[in-house]
Design a protein around this motif. Structure first.
Motif, PDB file in Angstrom:
ATOM      1  N   GLY A  83       0.871  -1.291   0.044  1.00  0.00           N
ATOM      2  CA  GLY A  83      -0.078  -0.018   0.061  1.00  0.00           C
ATOM      3  C   GLY A  83       0.776   1.326  -0.150  1.00  0.00           C
ATOM      4  N   ILE A  84       0.056   2.470   0.438  1.00  0.00           N
ATOM      5  CA  ILE A  84       0.993   3.622   0.756  1.00  0.00           C
ATOM      6  C   ILE A  84       1.215   3.914   2.031  1.00  0.00           C
ATOM      7  CG2 ILE A  84       0.766   6.215   0.325  1.00  0.00           C
ATOM      8  CD1 ILE A  84      -1.202   5.240  -2.002  1.00  0.00           C
ATOM      9  N   THR A  85       2.301   4.244   2.539  1.00  0.00           N
ATOM     10  CA  THR A  85       2.830   4.248   3.840  1.00  0.00           C
ATOM     11  C   THR A  85       3.273   5.631   4.282  1.00  0.00           C
ATOM     12  OG1 THR A  85       4.899   3.317   3.477  1.00  0.00           O
ATOM     13  CG2 THR A  85       3.287   1.739   4.251  1.00  0.00           C
ATOM     14  N   LEU A  86       3.038   6.044   5.487  1.00  0.00           N
ATOM     15  CA  LEU A  86       3.614   7.358   6.068  1.00  0.00           C
ATOM     16  C   LEU A  86       4.427   7.129   7.295  1.00  0.00           C
ATOM     17  CD1 LEU A  86       3.512  10.534   6.520  1.00  0.00           C
ATOM     18  CD2 LEU A  86       1.498  10.100   7.934  1.00  0.00           C
ATOM     19  N   ILE A  87       5.699   7.398   7.135  1.00  0.00           N
ATOM     20  CA  ILE A  87       6.420   7.163   8.482  1.00  0.00           C
ATOM     21  C   ILE A  87       6.340   8.594   9.281  1.00  0.00           C
ATOM     22  CG2 ILE A  87       8.869   6.911   9.235  1.00  0.00           C
ATOM     23  CD1 ILE A  87       7.789   4.741   7.074  1.00  0.00           C
ATOM     24  N   LYS A  88       5.329   8.345  10.345  1.00  0.00           N
ATOM     25  CA  LYS A  88       4.880   9.406  10.989  1.00  0.00           C
ATOM     26  C   LYS A  88       6.035  10.087  11.847  1.00  0.00           C
ATOM     27  CE  LYS A  88       3.101  11.344  15.008  1.00  0.00           C
ATOM     28  NZ  LYS A  88       3.980  11.505  16.146  1.00  0.00           N
ATOM     29  N   SER A  89       6.980   9.286  12.218  1.00  0.00           N
ATOM     30  CA  SER A  89       8.046   9.482  12.993  1.00  0.00           C
ATOM     31  C   SER A  89       9.099   8.327  12.906  1.00  0.00           C
ATOM     32  CB  SER A  89       7.880   9.846  14.600  1.00  0.00           C
ATOM     33  OG  SER A  89       7.308   8.785  15.325  1.00  0.00           O
ATOM     34  N   TYR A  90      10.299   8.782  13.264  1.00  0.00           N
ATOM     35  CA  TYR A  90      11.616   7.716  13.311  1.00  0.00           C
ATOM     36  C   TYR A  90      12.037   7.500  14.594  1.00  0.00           C
ATOM     37  CZ  TYR A  90      12.313   7.323   8.143  1.00  0.00           C
ATOM     38  OH  TYR A  90      12.209   7.281   6.741  1.00  0.00           O
ATOM     39  N   ASP A  91      11.765   8.341  15.533  1.00  0.00           N
ATOM     40  CA  ASP A  91      12.059   7.892  17.045  1.00  0.00           C
ATOM     41  C   ASP A  91      10.983   8.670  17.790  1.00  0.00           C
ATOM     42  OD1 ASP A  91      13.546   7.215  19.236  1.00  0.00           O
ATOM     43  OD2 ASP A  91      15.094   8.961  18.971  1.00  0.00           O
ATOM     44  N   PRO A  92      10.001   7.794  18.311  1.00  0.00           N
ATOM     45  CA  PRO A  92       9.985   6.299  18.141  1.00  0.00           C
ATOM     46  C   PRO A  92       9.386   6.001  16.545  1.00  0.00           C
ATOM     47  CG  PRO A  92       8.156   7.048  19.412  1.00  0.00           C
ATOM     48  CD  PRO A  92       8.919   8.417  19.087  1.00  0.00           C
ATOM     49  N   LEU A  93       9.849   4.961  16.138  1.00  0.00           N
ATOM     50  CA  LEU A  93       9.334   4.427  14.838  1.00  0.00           C
ATOM     51  C   LEU A  93       7.836   4.114  14.712  1.00  0.00           C
ATOM     52  CD1 LEU A  93      10.133   3.746  11.879  1.00  0.00           C
ATOM     53  CD2 LEU A  93      10.676   1.570  12.645  1.00  0.00           C
ATOM     54  N   GLU A  94       7.186   4.914  13.836  1.00  0.00           N
ATOM     55  CA  GLU A  94       5.670   4.864  13.750  1.00  0.00           C
ATOM     56  C   GLU A  94       5.396   5.056  12.237  1.00  0.00           C
ATOM     57  OE1 GLU A  94       1.378   6.776  15.396  1.00  0.00           O
ATOM     58  OE2 GLU A  94       3.497   7.364  15.987  1.00  0.00           O
ATOM     59  N   VAL A  95       4.536   3.741  11.701  1.00  0.00           N
ATOM     60  CA  VAL A  95       4.175   3.621  10.310  1.00  0.00           C
ATOM     61  C   VAL A  95       2.910   3.781  10.278  1.00  0.00           C
ATOM     62  CG1 VAL A  95       4.241   2.274   8.461  1.00  0.00           C
ATOM     63  CG2 VAL A  95       6.406   2.543   9.722  1.00  0.00           C
ATOM     64  N   VAL A  96       2.239   4.565   9.345  1.00  0.00           N
ATOM     65  CA  VAL A  96       0.832   4.638   9.348  1.00  0.00           C
ATOM     66  C   VAL A  96       0.333   4.148   7.875  1.00  0.00           C
ATOM     67  CG1 VAL A  96      -1.279   6.062   9.320  1.00  0.00           C
ATOM     68  CG2 VAL A  96       0.709   6.756  10.940  1.00  0.00           C
ATOM     69  N   GLN A  97      -0.648   3.560   7.393  1.00  0.00           N
ATOM     70  CA  GLN A  97      -1.083   2.990   6.337  1.00  0.00           C
ATOM     71  C   GLN A  97      -1.949   3.863   5.806  1.00  0.00           C
ATOM     72  OE1 GLN A  97      -0.810  -1.634   7.137  1.00  0.00           O
ATOM     73  NE2 GLN A  97      -0.361  -1.367   4.998  1.00  0.00           N
ATOM     74  N   LEU A  98      -1.885   4.502   4.626  1.00  0.00           N
ATOM     75  CA  LEU A  98      -2.805   5.245   4.141  1.00  0.00           C
ATOM     76  C   LEU A  98      -3.818   4.530   3.149  1.00  0.00           C
ATOM     77  CD1 LEU A  98      -0.390   8.400   3.380  1.00  0.00           C
ATOM     78  CD2 LEU A  98      -1.610   7.698   5.466  1.00  0.00           C
ATOM     79  N   ASN A  99      -4.958   5.361   3.027  1.00  0.00           N
ATOM     80  CA  ASN A  99      -6.006   4.882   2.137  1.00  0.00           C
ATOM     81  C   ASN A  99      -5.590   4.709   0.657  1.00  0.00           C
ATOM     82  OD1 ASN A  99      -8.871   4.195   1.551  1.00  0.00           O
ATOM     83  ND2 ASN A  99      -8.571   6.089   0.228  1.00  0.00           N
ATOM     84  N   VAL A 100      -5.855   3.878  -0.187  1.00  0.00           N
ATOM     85  CA  VAL A 100      -5.472   3.799  -1.331  1.00  0.00           C
ATOM     86  C   VAL A 100      -6.731   3.972  -2.465  1.00  0.00           C
ATOM     87  CG1 VAL A 100      -4.256   2.351  -3.511  1.00  0.00           C
ATOM     88  CG2 VAL A 100      -3.591   2.138  -0.865  1.00  0.00           C
ATOM     89  N   PRO A 101      -7.066   5.160  -3.181  1.00  0.00           N
ATOM     90  CA  PRO A 101      -8.165   5.346  -3.962  1.00  0.00           C
ATOM     91  C   PRO A 101      -8.253   4.235  -4.980  1.00  0.00           C
ATOM     92  CG  PRO A 101      -7.211   7.370  -3.398  1.00  0.00           C
ATOM     93  CD  PRO A 101      -5.892   6.446  -2.934  1.00  0.00           C
ATOM     94  N   GLU A 102      -9.172   3.878  -5.250  1.00  0.00           N
ATOM     95  CA  GLU A 102      -9.727   2.435  -6.106  1.00  0.00           C
ATOM     96  C   GLU A 102      -9.222   2.751  -7.448  1.00  0.00           C
ATOM     97  OE1 GLU A 102     -10.440  -1.115  -7.644  1.00  0.00           O
ATOM     98  OE2 GLU A 102     -10.496  -0.494  -5.407  1.00  0.00           O
ATOM     99  N   GLU A 103      -9.297   3.941  -8.184  1.00  0.00           N
ATOM    100  CA  GLU A 103      -8.863   4.209  -9.479  1.00  0.00           C
ATOM    101  C   GLU A 103      -7.218   4.646  -9.658  1.00  0.00           C
ATOM    102  OE1 GLU A 103     -11.535   6.773 -11.273  1.00  0.00           O
ATOM    103  OE2 GLU A 103     -13.229   5.861 -10.477  1.00  0.00           O
ATOM    104  N   LEU A 104      -6.704   4.720  -8.514  1.00  0.00           N
ATOM    105  CA  LEU A 104      -5.253   5.236  -8.652  1.00  0.00           C
ATOM    106  C   LEU A 104      -4.257   4.412  -9.195  1.00  0.00           C
ATOM    107  CD1 LEU A 104      -3.774   7.982  -7.458  1.00  0.00           C
ATOM    108  CD2 LEU A 104      -3.079   6.655  -5.874  1.00  0.00           C
ATOM    109  N   HIS A 105      -3.528   4.607 -10.323  1.00  0.00           N
ATOM    110  CA  HIS A 105      -2.485   3.931 -11.050  1.00  0.00           C
ATOM    111  C   HIS A 105      -1.158   4.627 -11.104  1.00  0.00           C
ATOM    112  CE1 HIS A 105      -6.010   1.592 -12.544  1.00  0.00           C
ATOM    113  NE2 HIS A 105      -4.963   0.784 -12.801  1.00  0.00           N
ATOM    114  N   CYS A 106      -0.256   3.972 -11.375  1.00  0.00           N
ATOM    115  CA  CYS A 106       1.193   4.610 -11.399  1.00  0.00           C
ATOM    116  C   CYS A 106       1.865   4.216 -12.494  1.00  0.00           C
ATOM    117  CB  CYS A 106       2.121   3.934 -10.166  1.00  0.00           C
ATOM    118  SG  CYS A 106       1.518   4.605  -8.371  1.00  0.00           S
TER     119      CYS A 106
END
Length: 311
Positions: free
Chosen positions: A152-175
């Motif tokens: 998916g799409i991830t956001l590193i909210k902070s490195y110390d302490p390490l915190e990862v947030v998984q973001l929403n992925v819109p259905e039609e989004l392509h790369c």
């Protein structure tokens, strides 16, 4: 349950997503790396072979990220009595800006965790993956390894302490991804960056990051596109990528929502609202580069929400 052998795939990634330097990233369906890992009677971690790297990667298990991280995991778990043999198949270009080292590292970590019956969670594997990035490029960032590991799409909210947030992925989004055949070493690309920024530029960047994250959750494709602007990193890194601004113009004319550098480059990517538009964007950029005598690889993908997987 522990296994005798596993065959896994880990995806390539697009890091930064233009405005989110070192904190945003996404996983692709293709390309990626494969690891075959087998248990052997002799204790230790052995690198049997690496393919697809043109002989560029070290075969010393302590120096190759895929095996070095496996060594770290076994030491952490107190399982150094175990012997494993690794074959790494590179299906993506090295130094492409598509998280090549991250995909290898994540494939190795996912493989050893599967082999041992999954004693570690994804969250527990992430620091080992970051150690692999430190070994590969001198900086233990997570914007490639986190999306490759989580999907998916991830956001590193902070490195110390390490915190990862998984973001929403819109259905039609392509790369739409294009890798021009030019050399942009990751270490050199990082060394060019400013250590201090103007407050007015920081305010613009914060607004774009917040806008991009909001656009993803609101499924607002227009807001996603308007937020894909970088006033801090891109102006410096674009210098290293021939035809960068011309490629952006081509992408936007073909209907891309936004366009920018993937990681430290030279790969570039565009968000689009359909596969057809993504294919048109890659075709047009490839043709433009071809006219300039620059070869390129192209990839079209939805955001890979699965991450690494067993094959």
């Amino acid at each position: 349950m522990e296994k005798d052998s596993v065959h896994v795939f880990a995806p390539a990634t697009v890091a930064n997503l233009v405005c989110g330097y070192d904190i945003l990233g996404l996983a692709l369906d293709e390309p990626g790396d494969e690891v075959i890992m087998e248990r052997i009677d002799k204790p230790g971690v052995y690198l049997k072979a690496v393919t697809g790297d043109d002989g560029r990667l070290p075969l010393d298990p302590a120096k190759n990220t895929v095996s070095a991280c496996v060594q770290m995991v076994l030491a952490h778990l107190g399982r150094e009595d175990i012997g494993v043999e690794i074959t790494l198949h590179k299906h993506m270009p090295i130094g492409s800006g598509l998280g090549s080292s991250a995909a290898s590292t994540v494939a190795g970590l996912f493989a050893i965790n599967q082999l041992l019956g999954q004693p570690l969670t994804t969250r527990q594997l992430l620091p080992f993956a970051m150690k692999g990035e430190e070994l590969a490029c001198g900086h233990g960032h997570a914007d490639n390894v986190a999306p490759s590991l989580y999907g998916g799409i991830t956001l590193i909210k902070s490195y110390d302490p390490l915190e990862v947030v998984q973001l929403n992925v819109p259905e039609e989004l392509h790369c739409a991804v294009v890798f021009p055949h030019v050399d942009v070493p990751t270490r050199a690309a990082r060394q060019m960056l400013r250590s201090k920024v103007d407050l007015k530029d920081a305010v613009v960047q914060w607004g774009n990051i917040a806008g991009l994250v909001s656009g993803l959750f609101l499924n607002d494709y227009g807001l996603i596109g308007r937020s894909m602007k970088d006033v801090l990193i891109e102006p410096t890194r674009a210098i290293l990528i021939p035809e960068f601004y011309e490629m952006r113009e081509v992408a936007l004319k073909c209907g891309a929502l936004g366009f920018g550098i993937s990681g430290s480059g030279p790969s570039v990517f565009a968000f689009t609202r359909s596969r057809d538009i993504a294919q048109e964007v890659t075709k047009c950029i490839h043709a433009h580069l071809d006219e300039k005598g620059i070869g390129s690889n192209t990839y079209v993908s939805k955001v890979n929400t699965e991450g690494p997987k067993m094959l």
